[in-house]
Design a protein around this motif. Structure first.
Motif, mmCIF file in Angstrom:
data_model
loop_
_atom_site.group_PDB
_atom_site.id
_atom_site.type_symbol
_atom_site.label_atom_id
_atom_site.label_comp_id
_atom_site.label_asym_id
_atom_site.label_seq_id
_atom_site.Cartn_x
_atom_site.Cartn_y
_atom_site.Cartn_z
ATOM 1 N N ASP A 171 -5.365 6.882 6.327
ATOM 2 C CA ASP A 171 -4.453 7.252 7.423
ATOM 3 C C ASP A 171 -3.271 6.291 7.498
ATOM 4 O OD1 ASP A 171 -6.103 9.304 8.066
ATOM 5 O OD2 ASP A 171 -7.050 8.314 9.800
ATOM 6 N N LYS A 172 -3.560 4.986 7.340
ATOM 7 C CA LYS A 172 -2.484 3.975 7.376
ATOM 8 C C LYS A 172 -1.501 4.233 6.222
ATOM 9 C CE LYS A 172 -0.890 -0.408 6.253
ATOM 10 N NZ LYS A 172 0.328 -0.353 5.542
ATOM 11 N N LEU A 173 -2.052 4.521 5.047
ATOM 12 C CA LEU A 173 -1.182 4.770 3.901
ATOM 13 C C LEU A 173 -0.359 6.046 4.122
ATOM 14 C CD1 LEU A 173 -3.585 3.799 0.946
ATOM 15 C CD2 LEU A 173 -1.656 2.476 1.829
ATOM 16 N N ALA A 174 -0.989 7.029 4.764
ATOM 17 C CA ALA A 174 -0.257 8.273 5.051
ATOM 18 C C ALA A 174 0.931 7.984 5.975
ATOM 19 C CB ALA A 174 -1.191 9.302 5.677
ATOM 20 N N ASP A 175 0.733 7.065 6.946
ATOM 21 C CA ASP A 175 1.846 6.674 7.823
ATOM 22 C C ASP A 175 2.977 6.039 7.009
ATOM 23 O OD1 ASP A 175 0.437 7.535 9.990
ATOM 24 O OD2 ASP A 175 -0.220 5.537 10.645
ATOM 25 N N ASP A 176 2.604 5.373 5.920
ATOM 26 C CA ASP A 176 3.623 4.750 5.054
ATOM 27 C C ASP A 176 4.201 5.760 4.053
ATOM 28 O OD1 ASP A 176 3.033 2.349 6.292
ATOM 29 O OD2 ASP A 176 1.749 1.603 4.665
ATOM 30 N N GLY A 177 3.702 7.008 4.106
ATOM 31 C CA GLY A 177 4.222 8.044 3.215
ATOM 32 C C GLY A 177 3.441 8.199 1.923
ATOM 33 N N SER A 180 -5.200 -10.139 5.039
ATOM 34 C CA SER A 180 -4.998 -11.586 5.155
ATOM 35 C C SER A 180 -3.750 -11.964 5.937
ATOM 36 C CB SER A 180 -4.868 -12.212 3.765
ATOM 37 O OG SER A 180 -6.107 -12.285 3.145
ATOM 38 N N LYS A 181 -2.636 -11.348 5.576
ATOM 39 C CA LYS A 181 -1.348 -11.825 6.090
ATOM 40 C C LYS A 181 -1.005 -11.135 7.411
ATOM 41 C CE LYS A 181 -1.182 -13.692 1.924
ATOM 42 N NZ LYS A 181 -1.249 -15.077 1.536
ATOM 43 N N ALA A 182 -1.071 -9.807 7.462
ATOM 44 C CA ALA A 182 -0.627 -9.086 8.663
ATOM 45 C C ALA A 182 -1.515 -9.389 9.864
ATOM 46 C CB ALA A 182 -0.610 -7.583 8.390
ATOM 47 N N TYR A 183 -2.807 -9.649 9.624
ATOM 48 C CA TYR A 183 -3.728 -9.833 10.750
ATOM 49 C C TYR A 183 -4.288 -11.253 10.800
ATOM 50 C CZ TYR A 183 -3.398 -4.805 10.370
ATOM 51 O OH TYR A 183 -2.908 -3.530 10.270
ATOM 52 N N SER A 184 -3.670 -12.149 10.021
ATOM 53 C CA SER A 184 -4.130 -13.535 9.978
ATOM 54 C C SER A 184 -5.639 -13.592 9.717
ATOM 55 C CB SER A 184 -3.777 -14.246 11.302
ATOM 56 O OG SER A 184 -3.780 -15.631 11.108
ATOM 57 N N MET A 185 -6.045 -13.010 8.613
ATOM 58 C CA MET A 185 -7.470 -12.902 8.278
ATOM 59 C C MET A 185 -7.740 -13.440 6.876
ATOM 60 S SD MET A 185 -8.434 -9.134 9.799
ATOM 61 C CE MET A 185 -10.163 -9.167 9.365
ATOM 62 N N THR A 186 -7.039 -14.506 6.478
ATOM 63 C CA THR A 186 -7.148 -14.966 5.081
ATOM 64 C C THR A 186 -8.594 -15.249 4.662
ATOM 65 O OG1 THR A 186 -6.551 -17.149 5.902
ATOM 66 C CG2 THR A 186 -4.808 -15.892 4.848
ATOM 67 N N ALA A 241 -17.101 -5.434 -0.544
ATOM 68 C CA ALA A 241 -16.606 -6.426 0.423
ATOM 69 C C ALA A 241 -17.705 -6.609 1.470
ATOM 70 C CB ALA A 241 -15.313 -5.928 1.058
ATOM 71 N N VAL A 242 -17.622 -7.703 2.230
ATOM 72 C CA VAL A 242 -18.669 -8.024 3.212
ATOM 73 C C VAL A 242 -18.727 -6.924 4.289
ATOM 74 C CG1 VAL A 242 -19.364 -9.696 4.977
ATOM 75 C CG2 VAL A 242 -18.417 -10.489 2.807
ATOM 76 N N ASN A 243 -19.952 -6.501 4.584
ATOM 77 C CA ASN A 243 -20.161 -5.365 5.474
ATOM 78 C C ASN A 243 -19.488 -5.539 6.846
ATOM 79 O OD1 ASN A 243 -21.244 -3.306 7.046
ATOM 80 N ND2 ASN A 243 -23.259 -3.388 6.056
ATOM 81 N N PHE A 244 -19.846 -6.623 7.589
ATOM 82 C CA PHE A 244 -19.285 -6.734 8.952
ATOM 83 C C PHE A 244 -17.789 -7.011 8.932
ATOM 84 C CE2 PHE A 244 -19.077 -11.336 8.954
ATOM 85 C CZ PHE A 244 -20.173 -11.763 8.216
ATOM 86 N N VAL A 245 -17.304 -7.581 7.839
ATOM 87 C CA VAL A 245 -15.855 -7.802 7.704
ATOM 88 C C VAL A 245 -15.137 -6.450 7.578
ATOM 89 C CG1 VAL A 245 -14.085 -8.749 6.170
ATOM 90 C CG2 VAL A 245 -16.063 -10.141 6.792
ATOM 91 N N GLN A 246 -15.766 -5.532 6.875
ATOM 92 C CA GLN A 246 -15.168 -4.196 6.764
ATOM 93 C C GLN A 246 -15.069 -3.547 8.148
ATOM 94 O OE1 GLN A 246 -16.451 -1.617 3.500
ATOM 95 N NE2 GLN A 246 -17.675 -3.314 2.710
ATOM 96 N N HIS A 247 -16.090 -3.773 8.983
ATOM 97 C CA HIS A 247 -16.040 -3.224 10.346
ATOM 98 C C HIS A 247 -14.926 -3.881 11.149
ATOM 99 C CE1 HIS A 247 -19.500 -0.468 10.394
ATOM 100 N NE2 HIS A 247 -19.919 -1.241 9.399
ATOM 101 N N ALA A 248 -14.741 -5.197 10.951
ATOM 102 C CA ALA A 248 -13.639 -5.877 11.634
ATOM 103 C C ALA A 248 -12.298 -5.308 11.165
ATOM 104 C CB ALA A 248 -13.709 -7.380 11.372
ATOM 105 N N GLY A 249 -12.258 -4.926 9.898
ATOM 106 C CA GLY A 249 -11.034 -4.340 9.337
ATOM 107 C C GLY A 249 -10.646 -3.047 10.045
ATOM 108 N N GLU A 300 -11.109 -2.425 13.170
ATOM 109 C CA GLU A 300 -10.459 -2.851 14.408
ATOM 110 C C GLU A 300 -9.038 -3.365 14.112
ATOM 111 O OE1 GLU A 300 -11.472 -2.664 17.551
ATOM 112 O OE2 GLU A 300 -9.855 -3.898 18.433
ATOM 113 N N ALA A 301 -8.911 -4.095 13.006
ATOM 114 C CA ALA A 301 -7.592 -4.651 12.664
ATOM 115 C C ALA A 301 -6.556 -3.534 12.537
ATOM 116 C CB ALA A 301 -7.686 -5.445 11.359
ATOM 117 N N LEU A 302 -6.961 -2.436 11.908
ATOM 118 C CA LEU A 302 -5.999 -1.350 11.697
ATOM 119 C C LEU A 302 -5.528 -0.724 13.011
ATOM 120 C CD1 LEU A 302 -7.465 0.307 8.474
ATOM 121 C CD2 LEU A 302 -5.362 -1.031 8.678
ATOM 122 N N GLU A 303 -6.273 -1.013 14.096
ATOM 123 C CA GLU A 303 -5.881 -0.504 15.426
ATOM 124 C C GLU A 303 -5.030 -1.537 16.181
ATOM 125 O OE1 GLU A 303 -6.912 2.466 16.895
ATOM 126 O OE2 GLU A 303 -7.600 2.933 14.860
#
Ligand code: PLP
Length: 381
Positions: free
Chosen positions: A80-86, A236-242, A270-278, A280-283
């Protein structure tokens, strides 16, 4: 016992940025107050809602393996995010990785064979060269430094450098280390050459969300590019999640199938709970906007301070780096700057472009002022 190391690995240098950071840490341990302008990570904490989502996910038991490509909800949210970017990708055309670096590594390993030619736009992020060498590829480098690091005026040079022999081209806009955002005309020039010579292009968009007054175009949105572009991004960069290590790539399904084998046999997922945090990050929007505003203010501050000292720089439109012209021996300049002024920067030669030092303005305004003042006092500006 004597170990024999492969040429692929032994011809690669350790990361220059990490080496400088290690030196800064060493000096700090000796009691020095080092202004560290070498780091490539936002100096903001991860937004609270994202941290909370990570903790909740752990509490909810999201601690096991996931599907190798990443949990479906996250891949759908990324689509969905990529679709917003076209960009038009299904969840099946996306692999979630532990960081964009791993994404790039997997793509390069899947695409580059011994002797394959890979083109880089210099100055280029340090790990591209290492990754290509580790895959056995050869580099063709196009120097953008004569054009204030812009690609459009260097398109003729790019046209001369690439040919039917070129397998892969890596484009990174906004760029690390220059902060340059390439114009649409530049990207159209890339497209024309990629189509003419049948070149696959990696579009590393890790800084796409950090841009000032411009909206970086995703290369894959250009006509003719959808089936030859692999888009890389991450958190890492947009959400300060390095340190969370979360990234992804999206591309044609056959590449995803091939790279997916590498992915599953190396990192599993990728780490399971980190993917879940991701998810939230996209929101998350406000915290990102605030960070980008702070970076823009710092960019202006650094450019003004350098100007006050008579240093002319190409003012970046994105990321959080600025290239400062220094002596030809940029390595010696950076070593001197850290030893004499206790200011850590990264030599341009690490990015393929000697004669510059990269300053990261992912530091407070106070520290940026202090660092530039010290460099001037010690005769480095
Ligand atoms: N691409 C570029 C241009 C970068 O500067 C970085 C990090 O510094 C990465 C990719 C990798 O980012 P990460 O692995 O933290 O997602």
């Amino acid at each position: 016992m004597t170990m024999e190391f492969t040429d692929r690995v032994s011809r690669v240098e350790p990361s220059a940025t990490l080496a400088i950071s290690a030196l800064a840490t060493e000096l700090e341990a000796e009691g020095a107050d080092v202004v560290d302008l070498s780091v490539g990570e936002p100096d903001f904490p991860t937004p609270e809602n994202i941290v909370g989502a990570g903790k909740d996910a752990m509490d909810a038991g999201h601690t096991g393996y996931t599907t190798s490509a990443g949990i479906l909800e996250l891949r759908e949210a990324i689509a969905d995010k990529l679709a917003d970017d076209g960009l038009d990708h299904t969840a099946d055309e996306i692999i979630v990785t532990p960081g964009a670096k791993q994404a790039l590594y997997e793509i390069v390993q899947a695409l580059v064979e011994d002797g394959d030619e890979v083109a880089l736009l210099d100055p280029a992020w340090v790990s591209y060269e290492a990754m290509v060498k580790m895959a056995g590829g050869d580099l063709t480098r196009i120097d953008l430094s004569a054009h204030e690091f812009q690609l459009e005026p260097a398109l003729d040079d790019l046209a001369t450098a690439v040919s039917d022999e070129t397998e892969l081209l890596i484009v990174n806009s906004p760029s690390n280390p220059t902060g340059a955002v390439y114009s649409d005309a530049a990207l159209e020039g890339v497209r024309d050459l990629a189509v003419e010579h049948d070149i696959t292009v990696i579009s590393d968009e890790i800084y796409k969300e950090i841009a000032y007054g411009v909206e970086p175009t995703s290369l894959g949105t250009l006509e003719g590019m959808a089936d030859r572009t692999i888009t890389v991004n991450g958190f890492s960069k947009a959400y300060s999640m390095t340190g969370w290590r979360l990234g992804y790539f999206a591309g044609p399904e056959e590449l995803i199938d091939q790279a997916g084998k590498l992915h599953s046999h190396s990192v599993s997922s990728a780490v399971n709970f980190v993917q879940h945090a991701g998810l939230e990050a996209l929101e998350t929007e406000d915290a990102v906007t605030e960070m980008v505003e702070a970076f823009e203010q710092r960019r202006d501050l650094v450019a003004d301070l350098l100007d006050d000292h008579g240093v002319d720089v190409a003012v970046p439109e994105g990321a959080f780096y600025i290239m400062v012209p220094v002596d030809d021996d940029d390595q010696a300049w950076c070593e001197g700057a850290i030893e004499d002024a206790h200011v850590a920067t990264v030599p341009g030669s690490a990015f393929g472009t000697p004669g510059y030092a990269r300053i990261s303005y992912a530091a407070s305004e106070e520290r940026l002022e202090e660092g530039i003042e010290r460099l001037a006092e010690e005769g480095y500006l």
